[in-house]
Scaffold this motif. Structure first.
Motif, PDB file in Angstrom:
ATOM      1  N   ARG A  98      52.500  12.161  70.411  1.00  0.00           N
ATOM      2  CA  ARG A  98      52.516  11.036  69.576  1.00  0.00           C
ATOM      3  C   ARG A  98      53.006  11.426  68.158  1.00  0.00           C
ATOM      4  O   ARG A  98      53.860  10.607  67.803  1.00  0.00           O
ATOM      5  N   PHE A  99      52.961  12.716  67.638  1.00  0.00           N
ATOM      6  CA  PHE A  99      53.375  13.000  66.394  1.00  0.00           C
ATOM      7  C   PHE A  99      54.318  13.874  66.101  1.00  0.00           C
ATOM      8  O   PHE A  99      54.858  14.329  65.241  1.00  0.00           O
ATOM      9  N   TYR A 100      54.631  14.753  67.144  1.00  0.00           N
ATOM     10  CA  TYR A 100      55.211  16.186  67.085  1.00  0.00           C
ATOM     11  C   TYR A 100      56.113  16.280  68.110  1.00  0.00           C
ATOM     12  O   TYR A 100      56.963  17.228  68.453  1.00  0.00           O
ATOM     13  N   ALA A 101      56.553  14.986  68.967  1.00  0.00           N
ATOM     14  CA  ALA A 101      57.597  15.190  70.065  1.00  0.00           C
ATOM     15  C   ALA A 101      59.053  15.804  69.806  1.00  0.00           C
ATOM     16  O   ALA A 101      59.662  16.276  70.447  1.00  0.00           O
ATOM     17  N   ASP A 102      59.502  15.394  68.411  1.00  0.00           N
ATOM     18  CA  ASP A 102      60.759  15.676  68.340  1.00  0.00           C
ATOM     19  C   ASP A 102      60.899  17.085  67.336  1.00  0.00           C
ATOM     20  O   ASP A 102      61.915  17.276  66.930  1.00  0.00           O
ATOM     21  N   VAL A 103      59.818  17.820  67.245  1.00  0.00           N
ATOM     22  CA  VAL A 103      59.977  19.143  66.552  1.00  0.00           C
ATOM     23  C   VAL A 103      59.953  20.263  67.725  1.00  0.00           C
ATOM     24  O   VAL A 103      59.174  20.036  68.762  1.00  0.00           O
ATOM     25  N   PRO A 104      60.304  21.419  67.487  1.00  0.00           N
ATOM     26  CA  PRO A 104      60.417  22.337  68.531  1.00  0.00           C
ATOM     27  C   PRO A 104      59.243  23.373  68.748  1.00  0.00           C
ATOM     28  O   PRO A 104      58.924  23.925  69.766  1.00  0.00           O
ATOM     29  N   ALA A 105      58.560  23.446  67.718  1.00  0.00           N
ATOM     30  CA  ALA A 105      57.385  24.040  67.854  1.00  0.00           C
ATOM     31  C   ALA A 105      56.464  23.578  66.757  1.00  0.00           C
ATOM     32  O   ALA A 105      56.537  23.100  65.661  1.00  0.00           O
ATOM     33  N   VAL A 106      55.090  23.959  67.080  1.00  0.00           N
ATOM     34  CA  VAL A 106      53.916  24.015  66.120  1.00  0.00           C
ATOM     35  C   VAL A 106      52.967  25.110  66.389  1.00  0.00           C
ATOM     36  O   VAL A 106      53.093  25.830  67.213  1.00  0.00           O
ATOM     37  N   ASP A 107      52.252  25.329  65.148  1.00  0.00           N
ATOM     38  CA  ASP A 107      51.325  26.233  65.148  1.00  0.00           C
ATOM     39  C   ASP A 107      50.015  25.665  65.429  1.00  0.00           C
ATOM     40  O   ASP A 107      49.682  24.701  64.518  1.00  0.00           O
ATOM     41  N   VAL A 108      49.226  26.064  66.469  1.00  0.00           N
ATOM     42  CA  VAL A 108      48.072  25.315  66.622  1.00  0.00           C
ATOM     43  C   VAL A 108      46.947  26.200  66.055  1.00  0.00           C
ATOM     44  O   VAL A 108      46.872  27.306  66.407  1.00  0.00           O
ATOM     45  N   LEU A 109      46.331  25.653  64.846  1.00  0.00           N
ATOM     46  CA  LEU A 109      45.388  26.427  64.238  1.00  0.00           C
ATOM     47  C   LEU A 109      43.821  26.242  64.847  1.00  0.00           C
ATOM     48  O   LEU A 109      43.461  25.265  65.121  1.00  0.00           O
ATOM     49  N   VAL A 110      43.350  27.207  65.072  1.00  0.00           N
ATOM     50  CA  VAL A 110      42.001  27.305  65.786  1.00  0.00           C
ATOM     51  C   VAL A 110      41.130  27.633  64.628  1.00  0.00           C
ATOM     52  O   VAL A 110      40.832  28.360  63.909  1.00  0.00           O
ATOM     53  N   LEU A 111      40.066  26.252  64.557  1.00  0.00           N
ATOM     54  CA  LEU A 111      39.411  26.220  63.097  1.00  0.00           C
ATOM     55  C   LEU A 111      37.989  26.430  63.516  1.00  0.00           C
ATOM     56  O   LEU A 111      37.323  25.840  64.655  1.00  0.00           O
ATOM     57  N   ASP A 112      37.180  27.140  63.038  1.00  0.00           N
ATOM     58  CA  ASP A 112      35.849  27.534  63.258  1.00  0.00           C
ATOM     59  C   ASP A 112      35.126  26.640  62.434  1.00  0.00           C
ATOM     60  O   ASP A 112      35.025  26.788  61.000  1.00  0.00           O
ATOM     61  N   VAL A 113      34.156  25.597  63.053  1.00  0.00           N
ATOM     62  CA  VAL A 113      33.255  24.735  61.948  1.00  0.00           C
ATOM     63  C   VAL A 113      32.409  25.435  61.438  1.00  0.00           C
ATOM     64  O   VAL A 113      32.349  24.965  60.031  1.00  0.00           O
ATOM     65  N   ASP A 114      31.694  26.293  61.616  1.00  0.00           N
ATOM     66  CA  ASP A 114      30.915  27.150  60.689  1.00  0.00           C
ATOM     67  C   ASP A 114      31.254  27.623  59.474  1.00  0.00           C
ATOM     68  O   ASP A 114      30.771  27.718  58.625  1.00  0.00           O
ATOM     69  N   ARG A 115      32.529  28.269  59.903  1.00  0.00           N
ATOM     70  CA  ARG A 115      33.324  29.094  58.709  1.00  0.00           C
ATOM     71  C   ARG A 115      33.700  27.815  57.622  1.00  0.00           C
ATOM     72  O   ARG A 115      33.606  28.058  56.470  1.00  0.00           O
ATOM     73  N   LEU A 116      34.228  26.659  57.888  1.00  0.00           N
ATOM     74  CA  LEU A 116      34.739  25.748  57.285  1.00  0.00           C
ATOM     75  C   LEU A 116      33.682  25.328  56.374  1.00  0.00           C
ATOM     76  O   LEU A 116      33.741  24.968  55.133  1.00  0.00           O
ATOM     77  N   GLU A 117      32.513  24.981  57.148  1.00  0.00           N
ATOM     78  CA  GLU A 117      31.291  24.518  56.436  1.00  0.00           C
ATOM     79  C   GLU A 117      30.849  25.453  55.177  1.00  0.00           C
ATOM     80  O   GLU A 117      30.169  25.306  54.368  1.00  0.00           O
ATOM     81  N   HIS A 118      30.636  26.800  55.641  1.00  0.00           N
ATOM     82  CA  HIS A 118      30.469  27.899  54.736  1.00  0.00           C
ATOM     83  C   HIS A 118      31.329  27.965  53.548  1.00  0.00           C
ATOM     84  O   HIS A 118      30.857  28.322  52.583  1.00  0.00           O
ATOM     85  N   GLU A 119      32.353  27.570  53.688  1.00  0.00           N
ATOM     86  CA  GLU A 119      33.399  27.657  52.569  1.00  0.00           C
ATOM     87  C   GLU A 119      33.610  26.318  51.825  1.00  0.00           C
ATOM     88  O   GLU A 119      34.457  26.228  51.069  1.00  0.00           O
ATOM     89  N   GLY A 120      32.594  25.394  52.144  1.00  0.00           N
ATOM     90  CA  GLY A 120      32.653  24.136  51.494  1.00  0.00           C
ATOM     91  C   GLY A 120      33.232  22.953  51.846  1.00  0.00           C
ATOM     92  O   GLY A 120      33.278  21.748  51.318  1.00  0.00           O
ATOM     93  N   ALA A 121      33.912  23.111  52.995  1.00  0.00           N
ATOM     94  CA  ALA A 121      34.424  21.901  53.972  1.00  0.00           C
ATOM     95  C   ALA A 121      33.347  21.181  54.874  1.00  0.00           C
ATOM     96  O   ALA A 121      32.309  21.953  54.988  1.00  0.00           O
ATOM     97  N   SER A 122      33.518  19.970  55.057  1.00  0.00           N
ATOM     98  CA  SER A 122      32.611  19.441  56.092  1.00  0.00           C
ATOM     99  C   SER A 122      33.434  18.664  57.067  1.00  0.00           C
ATOM    100  O   SER A 122      34.673  18.333  56.600  1.00  0.00           O
ATOM    101  N   VAL A 123      33.022  18.709  58.239  1.00  0.00           N
ATOM    102  CA  VAL A 123      33.651  18.136  59.307  1.00  0.00           C
ATOM    103  C   VAL A 123      32.830  16.952  59.978  1.00  0.00           C
ATOM    104  O   VAL A 123      31.504  17.024  60.291  1.00  0.00           O
TER     105      VAL A 123
END
Length: 127
Positions: free
Chosen positions: A50-75
């Protein structure tokens, strides 16, 4: 648990150097959208198509939810009004690079379907 975020390579390179990632989705900052869009492994192909069909490459970031929340973000798991394959994980807060446990570069010919590698990091995992 791990969730995924599709990033343009130059956005991730800047974030890796700065120490945090603040892009909500392609061309939109977290300031504009209030959160960083993420997905599950099952939702990722649709996001890329849907959003990246016209670009040749993306970096898929694998996010650890526990680390996100430990650093102050919420999911929060939310279903956008125009989506039928939700809910999607939304990260409220910038993504610290410490919460990114792996980066998988995915490439394709623009306009062609994406083929995702069978990578362990892209599979859902509980922590």
């Amino acid at each position: 648990m791990r969730i995924l975020h599709a990033a343009l390579p130059h956005d991730w390179e800047r974030a890796a150097a700065d120490g945090s990632y603040d892009v909500s989705t392609r061309g939109t900052s977290i300031v504009e959208a209030d959160f960083v869009h993420a997905s599950t492994a099952e939702q990722l192909p649709g996001v890329l198509q849907r959003f990246y069909a016209d670009v040749p490459a993306v970096d898929v970031l694998v996010l650890d939810v526990d680390r996100l929340e430990h650093e102050g973000a919420s999911v929060l798991w939310e279903t956008p009004h125009d989506v039928t394959d939700g809910p999607y994980p939304h990260v409220y807060g910038v993504v610290p690079v410490q919460a990114v446990v792996e980066v998988v570069r995915v490439e394709h010919e623009p306009g062609e379907p994406w083929t995702l590698p069978d990578v362990e990091a892209l599979r859902p995992q509980a922590t």
